[in-house]
Motif scaffolding. Structure first.
Motif, PDB file in Angstrom:
ATOM      1  N   LYS A   1    -114.381 -33.861  93.077  1.00  0.00           N
ATOM      2  CA  LYS A   1    -115.334 -32.776  93.271  1.00  0.00           C
ATOM      3  C   LYS A   1    -116.340 -33.183  94.342  1.00  0.00           C
ATOM      4  CE  LYS A   1    -116.933 -30.457  89.823  1.00  0.00           C
ATOM      5  NZ  LYS A   1    -117.599 -30.075  88.570  1.00  0.00           N
ATOM      6  N   GLN A   2    -116.844 -32.203  95.057  1.00  0.00           N
ATOM      7  CA  GLN A   2    -117.688 -32.508  96.206  1.00  0.00           C
ATOM      8  C   GLN A   2    -118.988 -33.184  95.794  1.00  0.00           C
ATOM      9  OE1 GLN A   2    -119.379 -29.224  98.577  1.00  0.00           O
ATOM     10  NE2 GLN A   2    -118.452 -30.194 100.389  1.00  0.00           N
ATOM     11  N   ASP A   3    -119.561 -32.759  94.646  1.00  0.00           N
ATOM     12  CA  ASP A   3    -120.832 -33.373  94.241  1.00  0.00           C
ATOM     13  C   ASP A   3    -120.653 -34.860  93.947  1.00  0.00           C
ATOM     14  OD1 ASP A   3    -119.242 -32.905  92.080  1.00  0.00           O
ATOM     15  OD2 ASP A   3    -120.860 -32.299  90.738  1.00  0.00           O
ATOM     16  N   ILE A   4    -119.465 -35.262  93.344  1.00  0.00           N
ATOM     17  CA  ILE A   4    -119.207 -36.685  93.082  1.00  0.00           C
ATOM     18  C   ILE A   4    -119.089 -37.446  94.392  1.00  0.00           C
ATOM     19  CG2 ILE A   4    -117.567 -38.308  92.082  1.00  0.00           C
ATOM     20  CD1 ILE A   4    -119.011 -36.831  89.949  1.00  0.00           C
ATOM     21  N   GLN A   5    -118.348 -36.889  95.358  1.00  0.00           N
ATOM     22  CA  GLN A   5    -118.178 -37.567  96.639  1.00  0.00           C
ATOM     23  C   GLN A   5    -119.516 -37.725  97.356  1.00  0.00           C
ATOM     24  OE1 GLN A   5    -114.644 -36.652  99.023  1.00  0.00           O
ATOM     25  NE2 GLN A   5    -114.165 -35.017  97.546  1.00  0.00           N
ATOM     26  N   ILE A   6    -120.318 -36.664  97.348  1.00  0.00           N
ATOM     27  CA  ILE A   6    -121.627 -36.724  98.030  1.00  0.00           C
ATOM     28  C   ILE A   6    -122.493 -37.807  97.402  1.00  0.00           C
ATOM     29  CG2 ILE A   6    -123.769 -35.437  98.427  1.00  0.00           C
ATOM     30  CD1 ILE A   6    -122.027 -32.882  98.568  1.00  0.00           C
ATOM     31  N   LEU A   7    -122.546 -37.835  96.039  1.00  0.00           N
ATOM     32  CA  LEU A   7    -123.385 -38.831  95.357  1.00  0.00           C
ATOM     33  C   LEU A   7    -122.918 -40.246  95.649  1.00  0.00           C
ATOM     34  CD1 LEU A   7    -125.636 -39.586  93.432  1.00  0.00           C
ATOM     35  CD2 LEU A   7    -124.088 -39.166  91.520  1.00  0.00           C
TER      36      LEU A   7
ATOM     37  N   LYS B   1    -108.835 -42.272  85.457  1.00  0.00           N
ATOM     38  CA  LYS B   1    -110.026 -41.918  84.679  1.00  0.00           C
ATOM     39  C   LYS B   1    -111.311 -41.993  85.493  1.00  0.00           C
ATOM     40  CE  LYS B   1    -108.220 -43.300  80.173  1.00  0.00           C
ATOM     41  NZ  LYS B   1    -108.436 -44.121  78.957  1.00  0.00           N
ATOM     42  N   GLN B   2    -111.415 -42.935  86.429  1.00  0.00           N
ATOM     43  CA  GLN B   2    -112.690 -43.113  87.116  1.00  0.00           C
ATOM     44  C   GLN B   2    -112.475 -43.697  88.507  1.00  0.00           C
ATOM     45  OE1 GLN B   2    -114.615 -45.822  84.379  1.00  0.00           O
ATOM     46  NE2 GLN B   2    -113.861 -47.626  85.448  1.00  0.00           N
ATOM     47  N   ILE B   3    -113.535 -43.587  89.297  1.00  0.00           N
ATOM     48  CA  ILE B   3    -113.573 -44.173  90.627  1.00  0.00           C
ATOM     49  C   ILE B   3    -114.706 -45.176  90.647  1.00  0.00           C
ATOM     50  CG2 ILE B   3    -115.038 -42.284  91.508  1.00  0.00           C
ATOM     51  CD1 ILE B   3    -113.649 -42.720  94.228  1.00  0.00           C
ATOM     52  N   GLN B   4    -114.514 -46.296  91.358  1.00  0.00           N
ATOM     53  CA  GLN B   4    -115.484 -47.384  91.334  1.00  0.00           C
ATOM     54  C   GLN B   4    -115.693 -47.912  92.753  1.00  0.00           C
ATOM     55  OE1 GLN B   4    -114.855 -50.495  88.366  1.00  0.00           O
ATOM     56  NE2 GLN B   4    -115.362 -52.061  89.895  1.00  0.00           N
ATOM     57  N   ILE B   5    -116.981 -48.095  93.092  1.00  0.00           N
ATOM     58  CA  ILE B   5    -117.351 -48.679  94.386  1.00  0.00           C
ATOM     59  C   ILE B   5    -118.231 -49.883  94.104  1.00  0.00           C
ATOM     60  CG2 ILE B   5    -118.539 -48.331  96.581  1.00  0.00           C
ATOM     61  CD1 ILE B   5    -117.832 -45.389  96.420  1.00  0.00           C
ATOM     62  N   ASP B   6    -117.845 -51.064  94.634  1.00  0.00           N
ATOM     63  CA  ASP B   6    -118.626 -52.286  94.485  1.00  0.00           C
ATOM     64  C   ASP B   6    -119.279 -52.625  95.814  1.00  0.00           C
ATOM     65  OD1 ASP B   6    -117.889 -53.313  91.707  1.00  0.00           O
ATOM     66  OD2 ASP B   6    -115.914 -52.960  92.589  1.00  0.00           O
TER      67      ASP B   6
ATOM     68  N   ILE C   1    -130.259 -43.083  91.772  1.00  0.00           N
ATOM     69  CA  ILE C   1    -128.798 -43.231  91.705  1.00  0.00           C
ATOM     70  C   ILE C   1    -128.347 -43.389  90.263  1.00  0.00           C
ATOM     71  CG2 ILE C   1    -126.867 -44.741  92.323  1.00  0.00           C
ATOM     72  CD1 ILE C   1    -128.435 -45.415  94.894  1.00  0.00           C
ATOM     73  N   HIS C   2    -129.036 -44.269  89.517  1.00  0.00           N
ATOM     74  CA  HIS C   2    -128.692 -44.537  88.119  1.00  0.00           C
ATOM     75  C   HIS C   2    -128.745 -43.258  87.288  1.00  0.00           C
ATOM     76  CE1 HIS C   2    -129.667 -45.626  83.934  1.00  0.00           C
ATOM     77  NE2 HIS C   2    -128.840 -46.640  84.140  1.00  0.00           N
ATOM     78  N   GLU C   3    -129.840 -42.479  87.443  1.00  0.00           N
ATOM     79  CA  GLU C   3    -130.005 -41.280  86.643  1.00  0.00           C
ATOM     80  C   GLU C   3    -128.982 -40.213  87.017  1.00  0.00           C
ATOM     81  OE1 GLU C   3    -132.031 -40.822  83.989  1.00  0.00           O
ATOM     82  OE2 GLU C   3    -132.265 -42.989  84.200  1.00  0.00           O
ATOM     83  N   ARG C   4    -128.726 -40.048  88.304  1.00  0.00           N
ATOM     84  CA  ARG C   4    -127.784 -39.006  88.723  1.00  0.00           C
ATOM     85  C   ARG C   4    -126.361 -39.343  88.277  1.00  0.00           C
ATOM     86  NH1 ARG C   4    -129.549 -36.582  94.603  1.00  0.00           N
ATOM     87  NH2 ARG C   4    -131.744 -36.259  94.126  1.00  0.00           N
ATOM     88  N   LEU C   5    -125.973 -40.626  88.400  1.00  0.00           N
ATOM     89  CA  LEU C   5    -124.649 -41.022  87.905  1.00  0.00           C
ATOM     90  C   LEU C   5    -124.546 -40.810  86.399  1.00  0.00           C
ATOM     91  CD1 LEU C   5    -123.878 -44.299  89.894  1.00  0.00           C
ATOM     92  CD2 LEU C   5    -122.513 -42.215  89.911  1.00  0.00           C
ATOM     93  N   LYS C   6    -125.599 -41.161  85.684  1.00  0.00           N
ATOM     94  CA  LYS C   6    -125.609 -40.998  84.231  1.00  0.00           C
ATOM     95  C   LYS C   6    -125.439 -39.537  83.851  1.00  0.00           C
ATOM     96  CE  LYS C   6    -128.466 -42.011  80.184  1.00  0.00           C
ATOM     97  NZ  LYS C   6    -129.762 -42.564  79.724  1.00  0.00           N
TER      98      LYS C   6
ATOM     99  N   HIS D   1    -113.455 -39.583  87.364  1.00  0.00           N
ATOM    100  CA  HIS D   1    -112.513 -39.159  88.392  1.00  0.00           C
ATOM    101  C   HIS D   1    -112.129 -37.690  88.159  1.00  0.00           C
ATOM    102  CE1 HIS D   1    -108.709 -40.357  90.876  1.00  0.00           C
ATOM    103  NE2 HIS D   1    -109.462 -39.455  91.477  1.00  0.00           N
ATOM    104  N   ASN D   2    -113.123 -36.808  88.216  1.00  0.00           N
ATOM    105  CA  ASN D   2    -112.869 -35.378  88.064  1.00  0.00           C
ATOM    106  C   ASN D   2    -112.288 -34.818  89.346  1.00  0.00           C
ATOM    107  OD1 ASN D   2    -113.969 -35.351  85.478  1.00  0.00           O
ATOM    108  ND2 ASN D   2    -116.035 -35.124  86.285  1.00  0.00           N
TER     109      ASN D   2
END
Length: 563
Positions: free
Chosen positions: A459-465, A495-500, A528-533, A557-558
């Motif tokens: 979803k675009q909001d996930i990519q933008i964040l 299930k999810q995407i992860q960036i280190d 960042i923490h609050e928006r991801l949460k 990973h929606n």
């Protein structure tokens, strides 16, 4: 072999033949028949050989001793008992040398008694073997033969090895002593009685419990101690014992010598002999008065507990009803909270999308208006600079051109930062590659990027964040880490995407983080923490002073359609 046995054969013939002749003569009633036997007996070599075979092959030791105690003849079994294989070697030897020293006088008295009384007697002694092996216990049965006048008397002894019998006796004695100690030292009361209830044995424990000496117990009826109310029950139980059901347990009251009533538990067993005849009752018991009192106390406590449980159950029912009402209220609150959370996630998504839309709008405005204006201004200045090359203003115009050129570059850079075109054209993976190159060019930060080449359907909001968060974390590295290298790693599953984002710089103590303003980087990382949460993800921070920092961005990973 025949020559070595001939002396022995002659000796046996000399001593035994007259005895046999005498025995036959006394038992023959017919003189004619007796005359025939006496005529044939001296020359009956077969009868003599048969006797010798019986003598030599007997399963017990047979030995003939003269009146001085010397061996005149011995069979193979007797020689084996003396651990000798040569019969001739033993002949002529004193038999006393083979009797243990402590038994020699007793054996001498045994021979003397046999010769004086003329009776057959038994004696147990220990034999010494030919090679002085350990002594073996034997039983010797001796018969004294006073031969006819002119013949020498002798003793015929039959020797039986009783080692196994002695071992069995010793084992039985030890076993009996062991069981006697077990019974006597047992803490349980143990007794035995006959069919008429008379006691034949009691152990020390029973004497101690009743305070009665052992000799007073013997012959006393067992029912004397049983409470009258329980005597019939105990008698019926004992009468029901048989070979197929020989053991039963009974609990009853007993009357102690001081008149006190106690509770006992007894296990009764009936014993029969090999012929199936009654021998005795064997019984073992213990005092269970304290156990009975405890049971009664438990029953009373159980009754009281049941009453309290009933009262408590009613109280719990009321509390349960109250809890149901509270649970219903809690579920309603939870439903409202989940609705609020979903609304918050939607608002967060809308906020990210709106912010990005505003950034893109601002970038467009910068490009369409300020960028265009600066471009026209640059063209006009270039024309004016060409016309005023001889007027003395060329240097000033050139400086102004430099400012305008710098303004155009910063405007383009700002437009790119606000809304990178590559993000909308190629997606998150390409935008991250562009971000790595941008930090290398703008901030001299070498970034090792390990990512995925394929397109991520998010979803675009996930990519933008994720893009904004990665950029914010890299700016943190530039400002605080004090290094010129970093790593960006992109991983994804169903299930999810992860960036280190990893650096090996100064680091910090994560445990010291308190309020959001204490977070390294201020409100940027907290945001960042609050928006991801709010979107169902999280921000993980692992850091240690002098060891660098490791940020991990995790988001659900929606897909674009919301699945």
């Amino acid at each position: 072999m025949r020559s070595s046995q001939q002396p022995a054969l002659n000796s046996v013939q000399d001593e035994i033949h007259p005895l046999l002749k005498k025995a036959f003569s006394e038992n023959i009633r017919s003189r004619e028949h007796g005359r025939k036997l006496r005529k044939n007996l001296p020359s009956d070599e077969n009868l003599l050989n048969r006797y010798k075979v019986f003598f030599d092959s007997a399963p017990v030791g047979c030995i003939i001793i003269n009146e001085k105690g010397y061996i005149r003849h011995i069979n193979g079994t007797g020689a084996a008992m003396l651990n000798s294989s040569d019969i001739n070697q033993l002949q002529g030897k004193s038999f006393f040398r083979f009797i243990s020293r402590e038994d020699r006088l007793m054996f001498l008295a045994h021979l003397k008694s046999c010769s004086e009384s003329g009776t057959n007697e038994n004696i147990e002694v220990h034999l010494r073997t030919w090679n002085r092996q350990p002594h073996i216990p034997v039983q010797i049965h001796t018969v004294f033969h006073d031969a006819d006048p002119g013949s020498k008397p002798f003793f015929l002894s039959v020797i039986t090895n009783i080692s196994e019998h002695k071992q069995m006796e010793e084992a039985l004695r030890r076993s009996e002593a062991c069981y006697r100690h077990i019974v006597e030292d047992h803490t349980e009361m143990i007794c035995s009685c006959l069919r008429n209830w008379k006691i034949t044995f009691v152990n020390e424990a029973m004497c101690n419990v009743f305070g009665t000496p052992r000799d007073e117990f013997i012959g006393m009826p067992l029912v004397k101690f049983i409470d009258k109310q329980d005597r019939k029950k105990v008698k019926e139980l004992l009468a029901s014992l048989n070979s197929s059901n020989p053991i039963k347990t009974v609990e009853h009251r007993v009357v102690m010598p001081d008149g006190q009533s106690r509770w006992h538990r007894w296990i009764h067993r009936v014993i029969y002999n090999r012929k199936g005849l009654f021998v005795e009752y064997q019984s073992a018991g213990r005092d269970i008065t304290e156990q009975k009192e405890t049971q009664e106390a438990l029953l009373k406590a159980h009754s009281e507990l049941e009453q309290k449980v009933g009262e408590r159950t009613a109280e719990l029912a009321r509390i349960n009803e109250t809890l149901r009402e509270e649970i219903a209220e809690h579920k309603e609150t939870q439903r409202k909270f989940l609705a609020s959370h979903e609304q918050l996630r939607a608002l967060t998504s809308d906020l990210i999308t709106t912010e990005e839309r505003e950034r893109r709008l601002i970038a467009t405005e910068l490009h369409d208006h300020i960028g265009q204006t600066l471009a026209v201004t640059r063209i006009k200045l270039e024309m004016l600079h060409a016309l005023a090359s001889y007027s003395g203003f060329a240097e000033a115009l050139e400086e102004i051109q430099g400012f305008v050129k710098q303004a155009i570059q910063e405007t383009r850079s700002l437009m790119t930062k606000l809304s990178p075109p590559v993000f909308y054209e190629l997606g998150l993976t390409a935008a991250l590659e562009w971000l790595v190159q941008h930090f290398d060019e703008q901030h001299n930060l070498k970034i090792v990027y390990k990512g995925m080449s394929n397109h991520l359907s998010l979803k675009q909001d996930i990519q933008i964040l994720l893009l904004q968060a990665t950029r914010e974390l890299l700016m943190n590295v530039v400002k605080h880490a004090g290094v010129e290298k970093a790593e960006v790693i992109l991983k994804a599953n169903r299930k999810q995407i992860q960036i280190d984002v990893i650096d090996h710089g100064s680091g910090f103590d994560v445990s010291q983080i308190g309020t959001p303003v204490d977070w390294r980087g201020g409100f940027g990382i907290f945001s960042i923490h609050e928006r991801l949460k709010n979107l169902g993800g999280e921000l993980q921070i692992r850091s240690k002073r002098g060891k660098g920092t490791h940020f991990t961005l995790i988001a659900p990973h929606n897909t674009r359609d919301g699945n």
